[in-house]
Write an enzyme that holds these catalytic residues in place. Structure first.
Site, PDB file in Angstrom:
ATOM      1  N   ASP A  96      53.718  32.414  30.936  1.00  0.00           N
ATOM      2  CA  ASP A  96      53.537  31.235  29.737  1.00  0.00           C
ATOM      3  C   ASP A  96      54.501  31.790  28.603  1.00  0.00           C
ATOM      4  O   ASP A  96      54.420  30.733  27.524  1.00  0.00           O
ATOM      5  CB  ASP A  96      52.201  30.990  29.259  1.00  0.00           C
ATOM      6  CG  ASP A  96      51.278  30.575  30.493  1.00  0.00           C
ATOM      7  OD1 ASP A  96      50.028  30.627  30.272  1.00  0.00           O
ATOM      8  OD2 ASP A  96      51.862  30.085  31.342  1.00  0.00           O
ATOM      9  N   LYS A 100      43.659  28.822  23.616  1.00  0.00           N
ATOM     10  CA  LYS A 100      43.188  27.676  24.682  1.00  0.00           C
ATOM     11  C   LYS A 100      42.627  28.104  25.996  1.00  0.00           C
ATOM     12  O   LYS A 100      41.625  27.459  26.606  1.00  0.00           O
ATOM     13  CB  LYS A 100      44.642  26.831  24.572  1.00  0.00           C
ATOM     14  CG  LYS A 100      44.451  25.680  25.945  1.00  0.00           C
ATOM     15  CD  LYS A 100      45.657  24.913  25.927  1.00  0.00           C
ATOM     16  CE  LYS A 100      46.909  25.498  26.747  1.00  0.00           C
ATOM     17  NZ  LYS A 100      46.657  25.369  28.237  1.00  0.00           N
ATOM     18  N   ASN A 101      43.497  28.861  26.546  1.00  0.00           N
ATOM     19  CA  ASN A 101      43.259  29.410  27.984  1.00  0.00           C
ATOM     20  C   ASN A 101      41.881  30.166  28.116  1.00  0.00           C
ATOM     21  O   ASN A 101      41.410  30.546  28.988  1.00  0.00           O
ATOM     22  CB  ASN A 101      44.495  29.856  28.625  1.00  0.00           C
ATOM     23  CG  ASN A 101      45.514  28.847  28.647  1.00  0.00           C
ATOM     24  OD1 ASN A 101      45.194  27.912  28.705  1.00  0.00           O
ATOM     25  ND2 ASN A 101      46.714  29.357  29.031  1.00  0.00           N
ATOM     26  N   ARG A 145      50.798  23.721  42.709  1.00  0.00           N
ATOM     27  CA  ARG A 145      49.390  24.311  42.124  1.00  0.00           C
ATOM     28  C   ARG A 145      48.236  23.865  42.938  1.00  0.00           C
ATOM     29  O   ARG A 145      47.239  23.088  42.476  1.00  0.00           O
ATOM     30  CB  ARG A 145      49.296  23.989  40.710  1.00  0.00           C
ATOM     31  CG  ARG A 145      50.471  24.526  39.792  1.00  0.00           C
ATOM     32  CD  ARG A 145      50.322  24.281  38.348  1.00  0.00           C
ATOM     33  NE  ARG A 145      49.274  24.800  37.593  1.00  0.00           N
ATOM     34  CZ  ARG A 145      48.850  24.837  36.330  1.00  0.00           C
ATOM     35  NH1 ARG A 145      49.820  23.965  35.533  1.00  0.00           N
ATOM     36  NH2 ARG A 145      48.098  25.614  35.919  1.00  0.00           N
ATOM     37  N   PRO A 146      48.016  24.258  44.314  1.00  0.00           N
ATOM     38  CA  PRO A 146      47.142  23.979  44.900  1.00  0.00           C
ATOM     39  C   PRO A 146      45.761  24.516  44.539  1.00  0.00           C
ATOM     40  O   PRO A 146      45.591  25.447  43.835  1.00  0.00           O
ATOM     41  CB  PRO A 146      47.431  24.409  46.480  1.00  0.00           C
ATOM     42  CG  PRO A 146      48.376  25.623  45.885  1.00  0.00           C
ATOM     43  CD  PRO A 146      49.176  25.136  44.732  1.00  0.00           C
ATOM     44  N   CYS A 204      51.867  19.497  39.471  1.00  0.00           N
ATOM     45  CA  CYS A 204      52.481  19.090  38.078  1.00  0.00           C
ATOM     46  C   CYS A 204      53.617  19.656  37.982  1.00  0.00           C
ATOM     47  O   CYS A 204      54.299  20.295  38.889  1.00  0.00           O
ATOM     48  CB  CYS A 204      51.356  20.039  37.312  1.00  0.00           C
ATOM     49  SG  CYS A 204      51.962  21.499  36.703  1.00  0.00           S
ATOM     50  N   ASP A 232      43.530  26.019  47.023  1.00  0.00           N
ATOM     51  CA  ASP A 232      42.846  26.526  48.225  1.00  0.00           C
ATOM     52  C   ASP A 232      42.128  27.859  47.878  1.00  0.00           C
ATOM     53  O   ASP A 232      41.008  28.180  48.721  1.00  0.00           O
ATOM     54  CB  ASP A 232      44.034  26.715  49.270  1.00  0.00           C
ATOM     55  CG  ASP A 232      45.181  27.589  48.683  1.00  0.00           C
ATOM     56  OD1 ASP A 232      45.797  28.421  49.506  1.00  0.00           O
ATOM     57  OD2 ASP A 232      45.410  27.480  47.515  1.00  0.00           O
ATOM     58  N   ARG A 272      49.364  19.819  23.244  1.00  0.00           N
ATOM     59  CA  ARG A 272      48.236  20.238  24.391  1.00  0.00           C
ATOM     60  C   ARG A 272      47.834  21.540  23.922  1.00  0.00           C
ATOM     61  O   ARG A 272      46.755  22.068  24.230  1.00  0.00           O
ATOM     62  CB  ARG A 272      48.497  20.107  25.544  1.00  0.00           C
ATOM     63  CG  ARG A 272      48.956  18.704  26.311  1.00  0.00           C
ATOM     64  CD  ARG A 272      49.195  18.490  27.774  1.00  0.00           C
ATOM     65  NE  ARG A 272      47.946  19.293  28.437  1.00  0.00           N
ATOM     66  CZ  ARG A 272      48.156  19.350  29.772  1.00  0.00           C
ATOM     67  NH1 ARG A 272      49.004  19.038  30.498  1.00  0.00           N
ATOM     68  NH2 ARG A 272      46.956  20.090  30.478  1.00  0.00           N
TER      69      ARG A 272
HETATM   70  C1  EPZ Z   1      46.309  29.491  34.276  1.00  0.00           C
HETATM   71  O1  EPZ Z   1      46.314  28.493  35.272  1.00  0.00           O
HETATM   72  C2  EPZ Z   1      46.829  29.023  32.909  1.00  0.00           C
HETATM   73  N1  EPZ Z   1      46.251  27.930  32.557  1.00  0.00           N
HETATM   74  C3  EPZ Z   1      48.179  28.716  32.900  1.00  0.00           C
HETATM   75  O2  EPZ Z   1      48.766  28.466  31.591  1.00  0.00           O
HETATM   76  C4  EPZ Z   1      49.060  29.964  33.227  1.00  0.00           C
HETATM   77  O3  EPZ Z   1      50.417  29.652  33.379  1.00  0.00           O
HETATM   78  C5  EPZ Z   1      48.492  30.573  34.711  1.00  0.00           C
HETATM   79  O4  EPZ Z   1      46.913  30.960  34.601  1.00  0.00           O
HETATM   80  C6  EPZ Z   1      49.154  31.906  35.060  1.00  0.00           C
HETATM   81  O5  EPZ Z   1      48.946  32.750  34.309  1.00  0.00           O
HETATM   82  C7  EPZ Z   1      44.746  28.084  32.043  1.00  0.00           C
HETATM   83  O6  EPZ Z   1      44.368  29.041  32.013  1.00  0.00           O
HETATM   84  C8  EPZ Z   1      44.165  26.744  31.582  1.00  0.00           C
HETATM   85  P1  EPZ Z   1      46.602  30.470  38.495  1.00  0.00           P
HETATM   86  P2  EPZ Z   1      45.989  28.458  36.584  1.00  0.00           P
HETATM   87  O7  EPZ Z   1      45.437  29.891  39.375  1.00  0.00           O
HETATM   88  O8  EPZ Z   1      44.676  29.072  36.640  1.00  0.00           O
HETATM   89  C9  EPZ Z   1      48.939  29.742  42.940  1.00  0.00           C
HETATM   90  C10 EPZ Z   1      49.912  27.153  30.045  1.00  0.00           C
HETATM   91  O9  EPZ Z   1      51.008  27.042  29.723  1.00  0.00           O
HETATM   92  N2  EPZ Z   1      47.520  29.171  43.305  1.00  0.00           N
HETATM   93  O10 EPZ Z   1      46.663  31.981  38.217  1.00  0.00           O
HETATM   94  O11 EPZ Z   1      46.094  27.173  37.176  1.00  0.00           O
HETATM   95  C11 EPZ Z   1      49.312  28.590  41.611  1.00  0.00           C
HETATM   96  O12 EPZ Z   1      50.102  27.809  42.508  1.00  0.00           O
HETATM   97  C12 EPZ Z   1      49.245  27.031  31.545  1.00  0.00           C
HETATM   98  O13 EPZ Z   1      48.808  27.192  29.184  1.00  0.00           O
HETATM   99  C13 EPZ Z   1      47.534  28.945  44.759  1.00  0.00           C
HETATM  100  O14 EPZ Z   1      48.426  29.111  45.557  1.00  0.00           O
HETATM  101  O15 EPZ Z   1      47.079  29.589  37.351  1.00  0.00           O
HETATM  102  C14 EPZ Z   1      50.450  29.600  41.085  1.00  0.00           C
HETATM  103  O16 EPZ Z   1      51.572  29.921  41.609  1.00  0.00           O
HETATM  104  C15 EPZ Z   1      50.203  26.505  32.509  1.00  0.00           C
HETATM  105  N3  EPZ Z   1      46.166  28.454  45.104  1.00  0.00           N
HETATM  106  C16 EPZ Z   1      49.773  30.990  41.001  1.00  0.00           C
HETATM  107  O17 EPZ Z   1      48.719  30.861  42.148  1.00  0.00           O
HETATM  108  C17 EPZ Z   1      45.031  28.502  44.076  1.00  0.00           C
HETATM  109  O18 EPZ Z   1      44.096  27.718  44.761  1.00  0.00           O
HETATM  110  C18 EPZ Z   1      48.897  31.292  39.783  1.00  0.00           C
HETATM  111  O19 EPZ Z   1      48.122  30.287  39.437  1.00  0.00           O
HETATM  112  C19 EPZ Z   1      45.221  28.697  42.931  1.00  0.00           C
HETATM  113  C20 EPZ Z   1      46.458  29.067  42.621  1.00  0.00           C
END
Ligand code: EPZ
Length: 418
Positions: A305, A22-23, A122-123, A117, A125, A397
């Site tokens: 995950d 999916k991801n 999950r910002p 969420c 920025d 999902r």
């Molecule tokens: C991806 O989410 C996956 N989703 C998530 O899987 C997975 O948990 C996550 O990566 C971490 O491995 C998809 O690929 C669709 P991140 P993503 O940006 O890209 C912070 C599932 O269960 N952050 O790596 O949204 C954020 O808040 C899902 O399939 C900022 O602060 O994750 C988090 O604490 C859930 N600012 C951390 O970084 C930003 O601009 C990691 O988030 C972006 C992220």
């Protein structure tokens, strides 16, 4: 509004397919926005998030056909500079990955902010700061991001954190930028490598994916995508844990052992026999698992995950273990539901301390997010009596027909309308 009903205590055994990731499939589908040529994507999982993605792409003007199960033909030749609306982005935050491709191809994109969420604030920025480094003008108002750029310019981007989504958004945007882009502190997940591989097939100049430094040489335009999605390591890991938690023997066909090394290391230390083949992984659990402590981390560390699924296993293991969740600030929503099933778990900030017990007892429990819901299904497989998991739309999902697949392994599980 269905529920899943499980009669616990059945040992699982047999072979199951991992299915496409999916991801990986989500960013790959959004990457089709980068070209006006027809794209073909294979091994796409049939899950709700993919259906939401297709609705969004069609709303942007794409035409999508499904010649065979798991195969998608995507034509974005009639897509224009358009908007990713709140009602779709709030359903699936990965929709924010439309920003980079739309901005790069059309010089403008208007995308709803995803909002928070269940698992954290999950910002976005890091995404926005990085696109601004490529010369985009970014405005945020009324819950939307408005981004403009005549043509993005290659630049030196240092991500504040190794965000998977930000790495994907910037990598896609940089493929059509003028000049070279360097992304430092990039995420290294296999889904990033899969996206880069597909983009290279479309004519993009990308190197270093899979490491924390990615280099992209921008091109004028990209050709068609022809790609097969990698297997889903999180789904594969979930089914391996299902085998372990029931004292069974499960082989996951199509799973990549190299993508699962942190989990397989933990399962071996818990007493599982692990067999790795080029395109499959099998585990056998004959004794009571030994408790092992874990801390989640960006790839190749232990995946967040799989944290909830492993916690279910630790609930019926021998000993005491700690689980540190270092990626998301609110990813222990499954704990109180496991405690309702009799588990002994203490929470202290980002750390959960789990004392393993001989067994759990079946109970009605509430799913709150995708991985928490499958954790409760796993706990139900090991529990005495009947477990009812409510709100399984979370599960749908990311898991394709889970009750059918687990039944094929010997589980007593069914879906019922509420
Ligand atoms: C991806 O989410 C996956 N989703 C998530 O899987 C997975 O948990 C996550 O990566 C971490 O491995 C998809 O690929 C669709 P991140 P993503 O940006 O890209 C912070 C599932 O269960 N952050 O790596 O949204 C954020 O808040 C899902 O399939 C900022 O602060 O994750 C988090 O604490 C859930 N600012 C951390 O970084 C930003 O601009 C990691 O988030 C972006 C992220």
């Amino acid at each position: 509004m269905d529920k899943i009903v499980i009669e616990g205590g059945h040992r699982l055994g047999g072979t199951i397919d991992a299915g496409g990731a999916k991801n990986a499939a989500l960013p790959l589908l959004f990457a089709t926005l980068l070209t006006d040529e027809l794209c073909r994507l294979k091994n796409v999982p049939d899950v709700a998030d993919i259906r939401t993605t297709c609705r969004l792409l069609e709303q942007l003007g794409a035409r999508i056909r499904r010649p065979k199960p798991g195969e998608f033909l995507v034509d974005c030749s009639s897509v224009g500079a358009s908007e990713a609306p709140y009602e779709l982005v709030r359903k699936m935050r990965a929709s924010f990955l439309t920003l980079g491709p739309l901005l790069a191809r059309f010089g403008r994109a208007r995308v709803s902010q995803p909002g928070g969420c269940a698992i954290g604030s999950r910002p976005v920025d890091i995404h926005l700061a990085a696109l601004a480094r490529l010369g985009a003008t970014i405005e945020q108002e009324h819950g939307y991001v408005d981004a403009h750029a005549q043509r993005l310019e290659g630049g030196h981007v240092i991500l504040e954190g190794p965000s998977v989504g930000a790495t994907e958004n910037v990598m896609m945007a940089a493929t059509l930028a003028d000049g070279k882009t360097l992304i430092e502190n990039a995420a290294r997940e296999p889904e990033i490598v899969d996206l880069a591989t597909a983009l290279r097939g479309m004519g993009a100049g990308i190197r270093g994916d899979g490491s924390s430094v990615i280099e992209i040489e921008g091109v004028e335009s990209l050709g068609a995508m022809k790609h097969t999605v990698i297997p889903d390591r999180i789904v594969a890991g979930t089914y391996l844990i299902a085998g372990a938690i029931t004292g069974g023997a499960v082989l996951v066909r199509g799973a990549r052992p190299d993508h699962l090394s942190s989990l397989l290391d933990v399962l071996s230390r818990m007493g599982c026999r692990v067999a790795r083949e080029a395109d499959s992984v099998a585990i056998t659990m004959e004794n009571v698992p030994r408790s092992v402590s874990v801390a989640t981390a960006p790839y190749p560390g232990f995946p967040t995950d799989l944290q909830a699924q492993l916690m279910a296993l630790l609930c019926v293991s021998d000993g005491l273990a700690t689980v540190d969740e270092t990626i998301f600030e609110n990813r222990f929503m499954h704990v109180q539901e496991l405690v309702r099933m009799g588990a002994d778990i203490r929470l202290n900030g980002h750390r959960a301390t789990v004392r393993g017990l001989r067994s759990l007892s079946g109970a009605p429990v509430m799913a709150t997010d995708l991985r928490a819901s499958v954790c409760l299904v796993l706990a139900g497989l090991a529990a005495e009596g009947t477990t009812e998991v409510l709100r399984v739309y979370h599960l749908d999902r990311g898991y394709e027909r889970i009750e059918e697949k687990l039944s094929a392994l010997g589980a007593e599980i069914r879906r019922e309308p509420m």
